[in-house]
Design a protein around this motif. Structure first.
Motif, PDB file in Angstrom:
ATOM      1  N   GLU A 107      -5.358  -0.166  -8.037  1.00  0.00           N
ATOM      2  CA  GLU A 107      -5.182  -1.372  -7.230  1.00  0.00           C
ATOM      3  C   GLU A 107      -3.690  -1.525  -6.965  1.00  0.00           C
ATOM      4  N   VAL A 108      -3.334  -1.766  -5.691  1.00  0.00           N
ATOM      5  CA  VAL A 108      -1.920  -1.866  -5.329  1.00  0.00           C
ATOM      6  C   VAL A 108      -1.645  -3.185  -4.621  1.00  0.00           C
ATOM      7  N   VAL A 124       6.737   2.036   3.136  1.00  0.00           N
ATOM      8  CA  VAL A 124       7.276   1.382   1.940  1.00  0.00           C
ATOM      9  C   VAL A 124       6.351   1.701   0.760  1.00  0.00           C
ATOM     10  N   PRO A 125       6.891   2.235  -0.345  1.00  0.00           N
ATOM     11  CA  PRO A 125       6.023   2.537  -1.494  1.00  0.00           C
ATOM     12  C   PRO A 125       5.347   1.265  -2.003  1.00  0.00           C
ATOM     13  N   THR A 156      -5.089  -0.004 -12.995  1.00  0.00           N
ATOM     14  CA  THR A 156      -5.893   1.212 -12.885  1.00  0.00           C
ATOM     15  C   THR A 156      -7.229   0.952 -13.574  1.00  0.00           C
ATOM     16  N   PRO A 157      -8.284   0.610 -12.789  1.00  0.00           N
ATOM     17  CA  PRO A 157      -9.589   0.371 -13.413  1.00  0.00           C
ATOM     18  C   PRO A 157     -10.086   1.643 -14.109  1.00  0.00           C
TER      19      PRO A 157
END
Ligand code: CTP
Ligand code: MG
Length: 254
Positions: free
Chosen positions: A157-158, A165-166, A172-173
Protein backbone atom coordinates in the motif's frame (compact mmCIF):
# COMPACT_ATOMS: atom_id res chain seq x y z
CA UNK A 1 -54.70 -6.02 -0.46
CA UNK A 2 -55.31 -4.34 -3.75
CA UNK A 3 -54.60 -7.30 -5.99
CA UNK A 4 -55.78 -10.86 -5.81
CA UNK A 5 -53.23 -13.18 -7.30
CA UNK A 6 -53.97 -16.89 -7.31
CA UNK A 7 -51.92 -18.92 -4.84
CA UNK A 8 -49.58 -21.12 -6.84
CA UNK A 9 -49.72 -24.84 -6.10
CA UNK A 10 -45.95 -24.81 -5.66
CA UNK A 11 -43.38 -22.04 -5.51
CA UNK A 12 -42.48 -20.84 -8.99
CA UNK A 13 -39.09 -22.17 -10.09
CA UNK A 14 -36.30 -19.69 -9.52
CA UNK A 15 -33.88 -18.91 -12.30
CA UNK A 16 -30.21 -18.04 -12.43
CA UNK A 17 -29.26 -15.12 -14.67
CA UNK A 18 -25.89 -13.70 -15.68
CA UNK A 19 -25.44 -9.93 -16.05
CA UNK A 20 -22.44 -9.15 -18.28
CA UNK A 21 -21.15 -5.57 -18.09
CA UNK A 22 -19.58 -4.92 -21.50
CA UNK A 23 -20.01 -1.16 -21.79
CA UNK A 24 -16.43 -0.08 -21.04
CA UNK A 25 -14.17 1.64 -23.54
CA UNK A 26 -11.03 -0.31 -22.74
CA UNK A 27 -8.78 2.71 -22.29
CA UNK A 28 -5.91 0.62 -20.93
CA UNK A 29 -6.01 -1.63 -23.99
CA UNK A 30 -5.30 1.36 -26.21
CA UNK A 31 -7.26 3.23 -28.87
CA UNK A 32 -9.73 1.40 -31.07
CA UNK A 33 -13.04 -0.43 -30.86
CA UNK A 34 -14.67 -0.73 -27.41
CA UNK A 35 -12.86 -3.57 -25.60
CA UNK A 36 -15.76 -6.04 -25.46
CA UNK A 37 -16.14 -5.84 -29.25
CA UNK A 38 -12.49 -6.63 -29.98
CA UNK A 39 -11.90 -10.02 -31.56
CA UNK A 40 -10.19 -12.98 -29.88
CA UNK A 41 -9.59 -15.92 -32.16
CA UNK A 42 -11.79 -14.10 -34.70
CA UNK A 43 -14.80 -13.84 -32.33
CA UNK A 44 -15.75 -10.70 -30.34
CA UNK A 45 -14.74 -10.87 -26.70
CA UNK A 46 -18.30 -10.38 -25.48
CA UNK A 47 -19.48 -13.41 -27.47
CA UNK A 48 -16.86 -15.51 -25.68
CA UNK A 49 -18.14 -14.13 -22.37
CA UNK A 50 -21.78 -14.83 -23.22
CA UNK A 51 -20.88 -18.39 -24.25
CA UNK A 52 -18.89 -18.89 -21.05
CA UNK A 53 -21.98 -18.04 -18.98
CA UNK A 54 -24.39 -19.96 -21.22
CA UNK A 55 -22.12 -23.01 -20.92
CA UNK A 56 -23.49 -23.49 -17.41
CA UNK A 57 -26.73 -25.49 -17.54
CA UNK A 58 -27.98 -23.43 -14.59
CA UNK A 59 -27.86 -20.14 -16.49
CA UNK A 60 -31.08 -19.62 -18.47
CA UNK A 61 -30.86 -15.85 -19.00
CA UNK A 62 -27.99 -13.59 -20.02
CA UNK A 63 -28.30 -9.80 -19.72
CA UNK A 64 -25.64 -8.14 -21.84
CA UNK A 65 -24.92 -4.53 -20.92
CA UNK A 66 -23.69 -2.94 -24.16
CA UNK A 67 -21.78 0.27 -24.85
CA UNK A 68 -24.38 3.08 -24.53
CA UNK A 69 -24.58 3.69 -28.29
CA UNK A 70 -23.93 0.09 -29.33
CA UNK A 71 -26.94 -1.89 -28.09
CA UNK A 72 -28.35 -2.56 -31.59
CA UNK A 73 -24.96 -3.68 -32.92
CA UNK A 74 -24.48 -5.99 -29.94
CA UNK A 75 -27.96 -7.47 -30.38
CA UNK A 76 -27.12 -8.25 -34.02
CA UNK A 77 -23.82 -9.82 -32.98
CA UNK A 78 -25.49 -12.14 -30.48
CA UNK A 79 -28.22 -13.02 -32.99
CA UNK A 80 -25.45 -14.10 -35.36
CA UNK A 81 -23.80 -16.50 -32.89
CA UNK A 82 -25.45 -19.70 -31.74
CA UNK A 83 -26.35 -19.94 -28.05
CA UNK A 84 -27.78 -23.01 -26.31
CA UNK A 85 -31.55 -23.47 -26.75
CA UNK A 86 -32.10 -23.06 -22.99
CA UNK A 87 -30.54 -19.58 -22.84
CA UNK A 88 -32.55 -16.37 -23.29
CA UNK A 89 -30.79 -13.08 -23.61
CA UNK A 90 -31.50 -9.39 -23.31
CA UNK A 91 -29.32 -6.47 -24.41
CA UNK A 92 -29.47 -3.15 -22.53
CA UNK A 93 -27.37 0.01 -22.95
CA UNK A 94 -24.79 0.61 -20.23
CA UNK A 95 -23.69 3.62 -18.21
CA UNK A 96 -20.65 5.78 -17.54
CA UNK A 97 -19.18 3.49 -14.85
CA UNK A 98 -19.14 -0.26 -14.32
CA UNK A 99 -21.31 0.18 -11.23
CA UNK A 100 -23.98 1.99 -13.28
CA UNK A 101 -23.78 -0.59 -16.05
CA UNK A 102 -24.37 -3.45 -13.60
CA UNK A 103 -27.27 -1.55 -12.06
CA UNK A 104 -28.85 -1.11 -15.51
CA UNK A 105 -28.43 -4.84 -16.08
CA UNK A 106 -30.09 -5.67 -12.75
CA UNK A 107 -33.02 -3.43 -13.67
CA UNK A 108 -33.69 -5.68 -16.68
CA UNK A 109 -34.08 -8.91 -14.67
CA UNK A 110 -37.49 -10.57 -14.67
CA UNK A 111 -39.16 -11.39 -11.32
CA UNK A 112 -38.44 -15.11 -11.37
CA UNK A 113 -34.66 -14.66 -11.15
CA UNK A 114 -33.33 -15.33 -7.64
CA UNK A 115 -29.62 -15.96 -8.27
CA UNK A 116 -27.53 -13.45 -10.22
CA UNK A 117 -24.03 -13.76 -11.59
CA UNK A 118 -22.16 -10.61 -12.55
CA UNK A 119 -19.44 -11.36 -15.07
CA UNK A 120 -17.01 -9.00 -16.81
CA UNK A 121 -17.10 -9.26 -20.60
CA UNK A 122 -13.38 -8.64 -20.22
CA UNK A 123 -12.98 -12.15 -18.71
CA UNK A 124 -13.95 -14.06 -21.85
CA UNK A 125 -12.25 -17.37 -21.07
CA UNK A 126 -13.53 -18.34 -17.62
CA UNK A 127 -14.10 -22.13 -17.56
CA UNK A 128 -17.60 -23.49 -16.90
CA UNK A 129 -16.43 -25.35 -13.77
CA UNK A 130 -15.66 -22.01 -12.12
CA UNK A 131 -19.09 -20.66 -13.10
CA UNK A 132 -20.81 -23.74 -11.70
CA UNK A 133 -18.81 -23.62 -8.44
CA UNK A 134 -19.95 -20.03 -7.84
CA UNK A 135 -23.60 -20.86 -8.55
CA UNK A 136 -23.47 -23.91 -6.28
CA UNK A 137 -22.11 -21.89 -3.37
CA UNK A 138 -24.93 -19.34 -3.74
CA UNK A 139 -27.53 -22.09 -3.96
CA UNK A 140 -26.02 -23.59 -0.80
CA UNK A 141 -26.90 -20.37 1.02
CA UNK A 142 -24.07 -17.85 0.64
CA UNK A 143 -25.52 -14.41 -0.24
CA UNK A 144 -22.34 -13.42 -2.10
CA UNK A 145 -19.64 -15.61 -3.65
CA UNK A 146 -16.40 -14.53 -5.30
CA UNK A 147 -13.92 -16.66 -7.25
CA UNK A 148 -10.38 -15.69 -6.34
CA UNK A 149 -6.76 -16.78 -6.54
CA UNK A 150 -3.75 -16.29 -4.25
CA UNK A 151 -1.37 -13.58 -5.41
CA UNK A 152 1.96 -14.21 -7.06
CA UNK A 153 3.30 -10.72 -6.34
CA UNK A 154 3.76 -9.20 -2.92
CA UNK A 155 1.50 -6.14 -2.59
CA UNK A 156 2.33 -2.78 -1.02
CA UNK A 157 0.00 0.00 0.00
CA UNK A 158 1.46 3.37 -1.02
CA UNK A 159 0.67 7.04 -0.78
CA UNK A 160 -0.03 7.80 -4.47
CA UNK A 161 2.16 10.58 -5.91
CA UNK A 162 2.52 12.45 -9.19
CA UNK A 163 4.09 10.48 -12.07
CA UNK A 164 7.88 10.52 -11.77
CA UNK A 165 7.79 11.06 -7.99
CA UNK A 166 8.68 7.99 -5.87
CA UNK A 167 5.70 6.88 -3.79
CA UNK A 168 6.14 6.29 -0.04
CA UNK A 169 5.20 2.78 1.12
CA UNK A 170 2.63 2.72 3.90
CA UNK A 171 2.32 -1.00 4.56
CA UNK A 172 2.87 -4.52 3.24
CA UNK A 173 -0.16 -6.80 3.80
CA UNK A 174 0.73 -10.43 4.52
CA UNK A 175 0.55 -12.01 1.07
CA UNK A 176 -0.81 -15.36 2.19
CA UNK A 177 -3.98 -13.61 3.40
CA UNK A 178 -4.61 -11.80 0.08
CA UNK A 179 -6.69 -12.98 -2.89
CA UNK A 180 -7.08 -11.50 -6.38
CA UNK A 181 -10.79 -11.62 -7.14
CA UNK A 182 -12.31 -12.53 -10.47
CA UNK A 183 -15.78 -12.92 -11.95
CA UNK A 184 -18.40 -14.32 -12.24
CA UNK A 185 -19.35 -13.18 -8.77
CA UNK A 186 -22.59 -14.80 -7.61
CA UNK A 187 -25.33 -13.31 -5.46
CA UNK A 188 -28.67 -13.79 -3.90
CA UNK A 189 -30.57 -11.35 -6.11
CA UNK A 190 -32.20 -9.33 -3.31
CA UNK A 191 -28.86 -8.86 -1.54
CA UNK A 192 -27.17 -7.53 -4.69
CA UNK A 193 -30.06 -5.23 -5.53
CA UNK A 194 -30.01 -3.82 -1.99
CA UNK A 195 -26.27 -3.23 -2.29
CA UNK A 196 -26.71 -1.34 -5.56
CA UNK A 197 -29.53 0.73 -4.03
CA UNK A 198 -27.51 1.70 -0.97
CA UNK A 199 -24.04 2.41 -2.40
CA UNK A 200 -23.94 5.68 -4.34
CA UNK A 201 -21.76 5.98 -7.43
CA UNK A 202 -18.66 7.83 -6.27
CA UNK A 203 -16.10 8.91 -8.89
CA UNK A 204 -15.20 5.84 -10.96
CA UNK A 205 -17.81 3.84 -9.03
CA UNK A 206 -17.31 0.43 -7.42
CA UNK A 207 -15.22 -1.98 -9.49
CA UNK A 208 -16.34 -5.01 -7.49
CA UNK A 209 -19.93 -5.97 -6.68
CA UNK A 210 -18.99 -8.14 -3.72
CA UNK A 211 -17.33 -5.10 -2.13
CA UNK A 212 -20.69 -3.33 -2.22
CA UNK A 213 -22.32 -6.28 -0.45
CA UNK A 214 -19.55 -6.16 2.18
CA UNK A 215 -20.54 -2.56 2.90
CA UNK A 216 -24.08 -3.80 3.66
CA UNK A 217 -22.53 -6.02 6.30
CA UNK A 218 -23.60 -9.22 4.54
CA UNK A 219 -21.13 -12.13 4.46
CA UNK A 220 -19.07 -12.68 1.30
CA UNK A 221 -17.18 -15.91 0.69
CA UNK A 222 -14.40 -16.89 -1.70
CA UNK A 223 -14.23 -20.05 -3.82
CA UNK A 224 -11.25 -21.06 -5.97
CA UNK A 225 -10.90 -18.99 -9.13
CA UNK A 226 -9.08 -20.07 -12.29
CA UNK A 227 -6.04 -18.68 -14.08
CA UNK A 228 -7.99 -18.64 -17.36
CA UNK A 229 -10.51 -16.26 -15.77
CA UNK A 230 -7.95 -13.43 -15.99
CA UNK A 231 -9.17 -10.01 -17.11
CA UNK A 232 -8.11 -8.68 -20.51
CA UNK A 233 -6.92 -5.24 -19.47
CA UNK A 234 -3.65 -4.36 -21.24
CA UNK A 235 -2.26 -5.32 -24.68
CA UNK A 236 -0.19 -8.22 -23.28
CA UNK A 237 -3.41 -9.81 -21.98
CA UNK A 238 -4.58 -10.17 -25.60
CA UNK A 239 -1.48 -12.21 -26.35
CA UNK A 240 -2.23 -14.48 -23.39
CA UNK A 241 -5.89 -14.84 -24.39
CA UNK A 242 -4.96 -15.85 -27.95
CA UNK A 243 -2.51 -18.39 -26.53
CA UNK A 244 -5.17 -19.90 -24.26
CA UNK A 245 -7.56 -20.20 -27.22
CA UNK A 246 -4.83 -21.81 -29.35
CA UNK A 247 -4.12 -24.32 -26.57
CA UNK A 248 -7.83 -25.15 -26.31
CA UNK A 249 -8.09 -25.66 -30.07
CA UNK A 250 -5.04 -27.93 -30.01
CA UNK A 251 -6.47 -29.95 -27.11
CA UNK A 252 -9.87 -30.26 -28.80
CA UNK A 253 -8.28 -31.30 -32.07
CA UNK A 254 -6.26 -34.24 -30.78
N1 CTP B 1 -17.74 -1.78 -17.88
C1 CTP B 1 -19.07 -1.41 -18.15
N2 CTP B 1 -19.43 -0.08 -18.14
C2 CTP B 1 -18.52 0.87 -17.87
C3 CTP B 1 -17.16 0.51 -17.57
C4 CTP B 1 -16.81 -0.83 -17.58
O1 CTP B 1 -19.90 -2.27 -18.42
N3 CTP B 1 -18.90 2.14 -17.90
C5 CTP B 1 -17.35 -3.20 -17.97
C6 CTP B 1 -16.28 -3.45 -19.01
O2 CTP B 1 -16.88 -3.52 -20.31
C7 CTP B 1 -15.64 -4.74 -18.55
C8 CTP B 1 -15.88 -4.72 -17.04
O3 CTP B 1 -16.80 -3.66 -16.76
O4 CTP B 1 -16.27 -5.89 -19.10
C9 CTP B 1 -14.59 -4.56 -16.27
O5 CTP B 1 -14.06 -3.26 -16.52
P1 CTP B 1 -12.61 -2.95 -17.09
O6 CTP B 1 -11.81 -4.18 -17.24
O7 CTP B 1 -12.08 -1.81 -16.33
O8 CTP B 1 -12.97 -2.52 -18.61
P2 CTP B 1 -12.96 -1.07 -19.23
O9 CTP B 1 -13.54 -0.11 -18.25
O10 CTP B 1 -13.58 -1.20 -20.57
O11 CTP B 1 -11.38 -0.84 -19.41
P3 CTP B 1 -10.54 0.47 -18.97
O12 CTP B 1 -10.79 0.62 -17.49
O13 CTP B 1 -9.14 0.14 -19.33
O14 CTP B 1 -11.11 1.60 -19.77
MG1 MG C 1 -12.59 0.25 -16.38
Amino acid sequence: MSSMSPTPAEPSPSRTAAVIPAAGRGVRLGPGTPKALRALGGTPMLIHAVRAMAASRAVTLVVLVAPPDGAAEVKNLIDGHALPERTDYVVVPGGATRQESVRLGLDALPDDVSVVLVHDAARPLVPVDTVDAVIEAVRDGAPAVVPALPLADTVKEVEPAEPGVPEPVLSTPVRVRLRAVQTPQGFDRDTLVRAHESVAVDGEGATDDAGMVERLGAPVVVVPGHEEAFKVTRPLDLVLAEAVLARRRANDGF
